[in-house]
Scaffold this motif. Structure first.
Motif, PDB file in Angstrom:
ATOM      1  N   GLY A  19       0.803  -1.219   0.000  1.00  0.00           N
ATOM      2  CA  GLY A  19       0.000   0.000   0.000  1.00  0.00           C
ATOM      3  C   GLY A  19       0.830   1.261   0.000  1.00  0.00           C
ATOM      4  O   GLY A  19       2.052   1.224   0.184  1.00  0.00           O
ATOM      5  N   GLN A  21       0.257   5.693   1.217  1.00  0.00           N
ATOM      6  CA  GLN A  21      -0.256   6.391   2.392  1.00  0.00           C
ATOM      7  C   GLN A  21      -1.781   6.363   2.479  1.00  0.00           C
ATOM      8  O   GLN A  21      -2.355   6.570   3.553  1.00  0.00           O
ATOM      9  CB  GLN A  21       0.217   7.853   2.367  1.00  0.00           C
ATOM     10  N   HIS A  22      -2.464   6.100   1.362  1.00  0.00           N
ATOM     11  CA  HIS A  22      -3.910   6.273   1.318  1.00  0.00           C
ATOM     12  C   HIS A  22      -4.690   5.010   1.011  1.00  0.00           C
ATOM     13  O   HIS A  22      -5.857   4.897   1.404  1.00  0.00           O
ATOM     14  CB  HIS A  22      -4.266   7.338   0.275  1.00  0.00           C
ATOM     15  N   GLU A  23      -4.105   4.073   0.279  1.00  0.00           N
ATOM     16  CA  GLU A  23      -4.830   2.861  -0.075  1.00  0.00           C
ATOM     17  C   GLU A  23      -3.867   1.675  -0.138  1.00  0.00           C
ATOM     18  O   GLU A  23      -2.652   1.858  -0.246  1.00  0.00           O
ATOM     19  CB  GLU A  23      -5.565   3.015  -1.410  1.00  0.00           C
ATOM     20  N   SER A  46      -4.122   0.186   8.961  1.00  0.00           N
ATOM     21  CA  SER A  46      -5.570   0.315   9.049  1.00  0.00           C
ATOM     22  C   SER A  46      -6.273  -0.508   7.980  1.00  0.00           C
ATOM     23  O   SER A  46      -5.943  -0.407   6.788  1.00  0.00           O
ATOM     24  CB  SER A  46      -5.965   1.791   8.891  1.00  0.00           C
ATOM     25  N   LYS A  49      -7.701   1.340   4.938  1.00  0.00           N
ATOM     26  CA  LYS A  49      -6.911   1.656   3.752  1.00  0.00           C
ATOM     27  C   LYS A  49      -6.953   0.544   2.705  1.00  0.00           C
ATOM     28  O   LYS A  49      -6.618   0.774   1.547  1.00  0.00           O
ATOM     29  CB  LYS A  49      -5.456   1.935   4.140  1.00  0.00           C
ATOM     30  N   LYS A  51      -8.380  -1.536  -0.013  1.00  0.00           N
ATOM     31  CA  LYS A  51      -9.452  -1.245  -0.967  1.00  0.00           C
ATOM     32  C   LYS A  51      -9.814  -2.428  -1.855  1.00  0.00           C
ATOM     33  O   LYS A  51     -10.845  -2.394  -2.531  1.00  0.00           O
ATOM     34  CB  LYS A  51      -9.050  -0.070  -1.863  1.00  0.00           C
TER      35      LYS A  51
END
Length: 275
Positions: A19, A21-23, A46, A49, A51
């Protein structure tokens, strides 16, 4: 920049996280939903994150947790029709996606490309995951180092690479003859020597991390593998992925190598595992 970790690697279950920073995506879910969540929590990662999930083939150590994880977190599962059929999976139709070999699938800023491989499964694939000019390969369950594998391995800044068995340990071990033939017969698994030859012949100069994966419990030894590959890896950081716990999270970039992301380090991942 990409963050990578093996949540588990071996015949008892495989699951790999890649991944930004976002997904993020998961490649295979061969451990339970609960274990995926627990291990990611320990690493400071997390589930929000994540997807999408991509499935390589239908063997139970790659799919056993996917149905529950997908349903609970409403995650789309990218899987071929034959893999879904032969795996006996009952996935939510709204969350089921198909993919084709060598075609790019975009998950946010992540680009996932599958390619066919040699393995004793209905429609097996391996994957690379890229963002910008950084590429990570997930290469396990490989009967031979085929041309597809070589092509994509050469692109990787980091790779999860199968080193399943030591040839002498397998030959002298307790497995029955038919199983030894299945493992070594061109649609089984890569030996240490096959994986090492791939590294020696085709490792790009910019590869910063090599995570050796899917080690056999009975026919390999993590210390042997670590020593064998480290002496030939040059500046590439070698990690042996455990069949019992997650690794640390490693940061992969196109510039200077950054071995670990300290904010995600797991104390468990720093311990030597017994396979």
């Amino acid at each position: 920049m990409l963050f990578i970790t093996s949540l588990n690697s071996g015949s008892n279950g495989n699951c790999y996280y890649i991944g930004n920073q976002h997904e993020a995506v998961l490649i295979d879910v061969g451990i339970s939903c609960r274990e995926v969540e627990k291990r990611m929590t320990r690493l400071g990662l997390s589930m929000g994150k994540v997807k999408a999930i991509f499935i390589s083939h239908e063997h139970s150590d790659h799919i056993s947790g996917v149905t529950v994880l997908s349903k609970k977190h409403r995650l789309p599962v990218y899987i071929t029709g034959k893999t879904c059929l032969h795996g006996g999976l009952r996935l939510d139709e709204e969350l089921t996606r198909s993919f084709n070999g060598h075609e790019k699938v975009y998950i946010g800023n992540l680009c996932v490309t599958a390619f066919p491989k040699e393995h004793d499964a209905a429609e097996p694939h391996s994957f690379i995951v890229s963002e910008g000019d950084v590429t990570v390969g997930i290469f396990t369950d490989l009967g031979i180092p085929c041309e597809n594998l070589i092509r994509y391995f050469k692109q990787c800044h980091a790779a999860f690479l199968e080193a399943n068995y030591d040839e002498q340990m397998l030959a002298n071990g307790r497995y029955p003859y038919f199983l030894k033939r299945r493992i070594t017969g061109g649609k089984g698994h890569l030996s240490n020597s096959q994986a090492l030859r791939l590294l020696l012949d085709h490792k790009p100069a910019f590869m910063s991390h090599l995570l050796l994966a899917h080690l056999s419990k009975d026919n390999n030894c993590p210390d042997l593998v670590r020593e064998l590959f480290t002496q030939h890896a040059g500046n590439t950081h070698v990690v042996v992925a455990s069949r019992y716990e997650e690794t640390a999270v490693y940061t992969v970039s196109s510039g200077a190598a950054v071995n670990q992301a300290p904010q995600y380090l797991s104390p468990l991942a720093m311990q030597t595992s017994l396979f």
